[in-house]
Design an enzyme around this catalytic site. Structure first.
Site, PDB file in Angstrom:
ATOM      1  N   SER A 249      26.263 -32.982 -15.676  1.00  0.00           N
ATOM      2  CA  SER A 249      25.010 -33.162 -16.336  1.00  0.00           C
ATOM      3  C   SER A 249      23.676 -34.010 -15.914  1.00  0.00           C
ATOM      4  O   SER A 249      24.011 -34.694 -14.819  1.00  0.00           O
ATOM      5  CB  SER A 249      25.375 -33.268 -17.664  1.00  0.00           C
ATOM      6  OG  SER A 249      25.346 -34.390 -17.687  1.00  0.00           O
ATOM      7  N   LYS A 250      22.374 -33.641 -16.665  1.00  0.00           N
ATOM      8  CA  LYS A 250      21.555 -34.464 -16.196  1.00  0.00           C
ATOM      9  C   LYS A 250      21.969 -36.112 -15.742  1.00  0.00           C
ATOM     10  O   LYS A 250      21.299 -36.649 -15.474  1.00  0.00           O
ATOM     11  CB  LYS A 250      20.912 -34.453 -17.622  1.00  0.00           C
ATOM     12  CG  LYS A 250      20.199 -32.963 -17.432  1.00  0.00           C
ATOM     13  CD  LYS A 250      18.477 -33.071 -17.673  1.00  0.00           C
ATOM     14  CE  LYS A 250      17.957 -31.762 -17.038  1.00  0.00           C
ATOM     15  NZ  LYS A 250      18.302 -30.655 -18.582  1.00  0.00           N
ATOM     16  N   ARG A 251      23.031 -36.194 -16.830  1.00  0.00           N
ATOM     17  CA  ARG A 251      23.503 -38.037 -16.753  1.00  0.00           C
ATOM     18  C   ARG A 251      23.700 -38.361 -15.421  1.00  0.00           C
ATOM     19  O   ARG A 251      23.318 -39.148 -14.677  1.00  0.00           O
ATOM     20  CB  ARG A 251      24.528 -38.024 -17.788  1.00  0.00           C
ATOM     21  CG  ARG A 251      24.719 -38.507 -19.003  1.00  0.00           C
ATOM     22  CD  ARG A 251      25.318 -38.272 -20.147  1.00  0.00           C
ATOM     23  NE  ARG A 251      26.644 -37.532 -19.722  1.00  0.00           N
ATOM     24  CZ  ARG A 251      27.559 -37.529 -19.017  1.00  0.00           C
ATOM     25  NH1 ARG A 251      28.588 -38.241 -18.718  1.00  0.00           N
ATOM     26  NH2 ARG A 251      28.641 -36.534 -19.145  1.00  0.00           N
ATOM     27  N   HIS A 252      24.428 -37.218 -14.555  1.00  0.00           N
ATOM     28  CA  HIS A 252      24.831 -37.770 -13.389  1.00  0.00           C
ATOM     29  C   HIS A 252      23.097 -37.503 -11.959  1.00  0.00           C
ATOM     30  O   HIS A 252      23.829 -37.990 -10.763  1.00  0.00           O
ATOM     31  CB  HIS A 252      26.123 -36.239 -12.685  1.00  0.00           C
ATOM     32  CG  HIS A 252      27.120 -36.487 -13.225  1.00  0.00           C
ATOM     33  ND1 HIS A 252      27.264 -35.312 -14.373  1.00  0.00           N
ATOM     34  CD2 HIS A 252      27.897 -37.294 -13.802  1.00  0.00           C
ATOM     35  CE1 HIS A 252      28.392 -35.880 -14.666  1.00  0.00           C
ATOM     36  NE2 HIS A 252      28.454 -36.947 -14.589  1.00  0.00           N
ATOM     37  N   GLY A 253      22.796 -37.077 -13.082  1.00  0.00           N
ATOM     38  CA  GLY A 253      20.953 -36.952 -11.540  1.00  0.00           C
ATOM     39  C   GLY A 253      20.577 -35.679 -12.134  1.00  0.00           C
ATOM     40  O   GLY A 253      20.999 -34.545 -13.230  1.00  0.00           O
TER      41      GLY A 253
END
Ligand code: GLU
Length: 487
Positions: A249-253
């Site tokens: 997800s966006k949390r990972h980049g």
């Protein structure tokens, strides 16, 4: 290759409710590789029946992402929004054959029933009460303006099975499935109806998609059966997780494919990286030392791809690995192959090289072993392609803090001006002789000259850089060192 395998038809069917994300691109890539490997047809279908969440911009973005990754399609793009007739016809066929029925339950009624089921601790599921309404009665109610959805009549007993090419034999108890909606009251199909109607109409032989669709498949299998059609081969792809093993997800980049383009990733490197996210070529890709090979040309990927090589376990997206692929590809490319990609980066920063094509290609060859991204060519490497470049402050502070050294560099520039044969060897000899004469370490002049000539603290061998830049540029930049103000 048998003649039946050359008739494969596979599709990529994105919903344009978001960008082309990494998971979607991987699904597209596996479908494309499979179609190309089997000599089949690759079809692009835009699933845009969610009118509120779909947008033309997203479609453009998806097509752009597909093109960036070099995944060309043979048919389409087809738009589901332009095929609504087919879905209505299919729903009618199912009503006529007794596999579907009109349901008049209102949203409020359904919600109230759902809430009380949840309260009673049971799984909320539509109870099928409108099955009892005859077709004639339903027609009558609709003629009077009652609104209804069309639901599929899921058998109350038994199991629905299919063989997944990745996950093997799958079995779902029908009692767990509810009578799902096929057509909403406004005539817009749900995903299940449109996807099956289209996959049948477009004669798909293989459905390759993310494992998040596994639980949708029994419903679709029931639809195929109700329509008297044989099943395509389903192949569900393991999920892509972030390094912390949670769903990517966006949390990972960045999750949008085009964000990787914007980071200066070579498309072929990204494609190679994606291909190995959940697929392995197996023994064929062992190197002599027993280690797995990781770099594969597109032709090799096409030649080796098979559904058998798809992993059952989830894949982990590793940014360092992607960075490694990128450097490997940048290093391995012929400069003339890298140039168009670099030119795009120049365009993006509004930079116009002042060097000739030959010089540019020579500079690329000099720089590519050090590049980590295509972006480097339009930022830290600009000094090699023109005179518009900025000086890295930290490098200047570190290597050019003393006015005396800057002065010496300017004087050295003057000496170079009268050097007849300006080569890698002669420039080095002159610098060292000049350092001895001035009683300064050659290293101090080399470090200072590197910053003055390239704006950076690190660069390829200084004398190779001088030979590349050529006498006039070297002289000009060294002489200008005297005027530098270092903060
Ligand atoms: N539009 C669906 C999605 O984007 C396609 C699913 C499928 O391939 O059946 O998830």
């Amino acid at each position: 290759m048998t003649s039946s395998s050359s008739a494969t038809r596979v599709r990529f069917a994105p919903s344009p409710t978001g960008f082309l994300h990494v998971g979607g691109a991987r699904t597209a890539l596996f479908s494309w590789l499979f179609a190309r490997h089997t000599g089949g047809t690759f079809i692009l279908r835009i699933e845009d029946t969610d009118f509120e969440r779909s947008s033309a911009d997203m479609v453009t973005g998806i097509l752009e992402g597909m093109r960036w990754l070099g995944m060309d399609w043979d048919e389409g793009p087809f738009y589901q929004s332009q095929r609504l007739d087919l879905y209505t016809r299919t729903a009618n066929t199912l009503i006529e054959s007794g596999h579907a029925y009109h349901c008049f339950c209102s949203r409020e009624e359904l919600e109230a029933r759902r809430a009380s089921a949840t309260e009673a601790g049971s799984v909320p599921r539509y109870d099928g009460r409108c099955r009892a309404i005859s077709r004639a009665e339903a027609q009558g109610r609709m003629a009077q303006g009652d609104s209804a959805v069309v639901r599929f009549m899921v058998p109350r007993e038994g199991v629905t099975t299919f063989q997944d090419a990745v996950f093997g034999a799958m079995e779902f108890a029908n009692a767990e499935l509810e009578d799902f909606v096929l057509l909403r009251s406004d005539g817009i199909p749900t995903y299940h109806l449109s996807v099956v109607a289209d996959d049948l109409d477009m004669r798909m032989t293989h459905i390759i998609r993310g494992a998040d669709h596994l639980s949708n498949t029994p419903k679709q299998v029931l639809l195929y059966q109700a329509l008297g059609a044989s099943l395509p081969i389903f192949a569900h792809l393991p999920l892509i997780l972030g390094p912390d093993k949670t769903r990517l997800s966006k949390r990972h980049g960045a999750t949008s494919v085009m964000a990787y383009k914007d980071m200066g990733i070579v498309p072929e490197a990204f494609r190679n990286f994606l291909a190995l996210l959940g697929w392995s070529p197996g023994e064929a890709a062992k190197q002599d030392d027993g280690r797995d090979r990781e770099i594969f040309s597109t032709d090799e990927l096409i030649q080796m791809f098979s559904l058998d090589g798809i992993a059952h376990s989830n894949a982990v997206f590793n940014n360092e690995k992607l960075a490694w692929y990128n450097t490997e590809y940048i290093r391995a490319y012929e400069p003339c192959r890298l140039l168009p990609l670099i030119e795009e980066e120049w365009l993006a920063v509004n930079f116009q090289p002042t060097r000739s094509r030959e010089e540019i290609l020579a500079a690329i060859a000099l720089l590519q072993p050090r590049a980590r991204s295509l972006k480097d060519f339009a930022s830290t490497f600009l000094a090699y392609f023109g005179d518009e470049f900025s000086m890295d402050d930290a490098a200047a502070k570190k290597f050019l803090p003393e006015a005396a050294v800057r002065q010496m560099l300017a004087e050295l520039g003057g000496r170079y001006a009268s050097l007849e044969n300006f080569t890698e060897v002669s420039t080095e000899e002159l610098l060292r002789a000049y350092a001895t004469e001035k009683g300064i370490k050659a290293g101090a002049l080399i470090n200072g000259a590197r910053v003055a000539l390239t704006g950076q603290a690190v660069a390829p061998s200084l004398f190779a850089v001088m030979a590349y830049l050529g006498k006039p540029t070297v002289v000009r930049r060294l002489v200008a060192a005297a005027e530098l103000t270092v903060p």
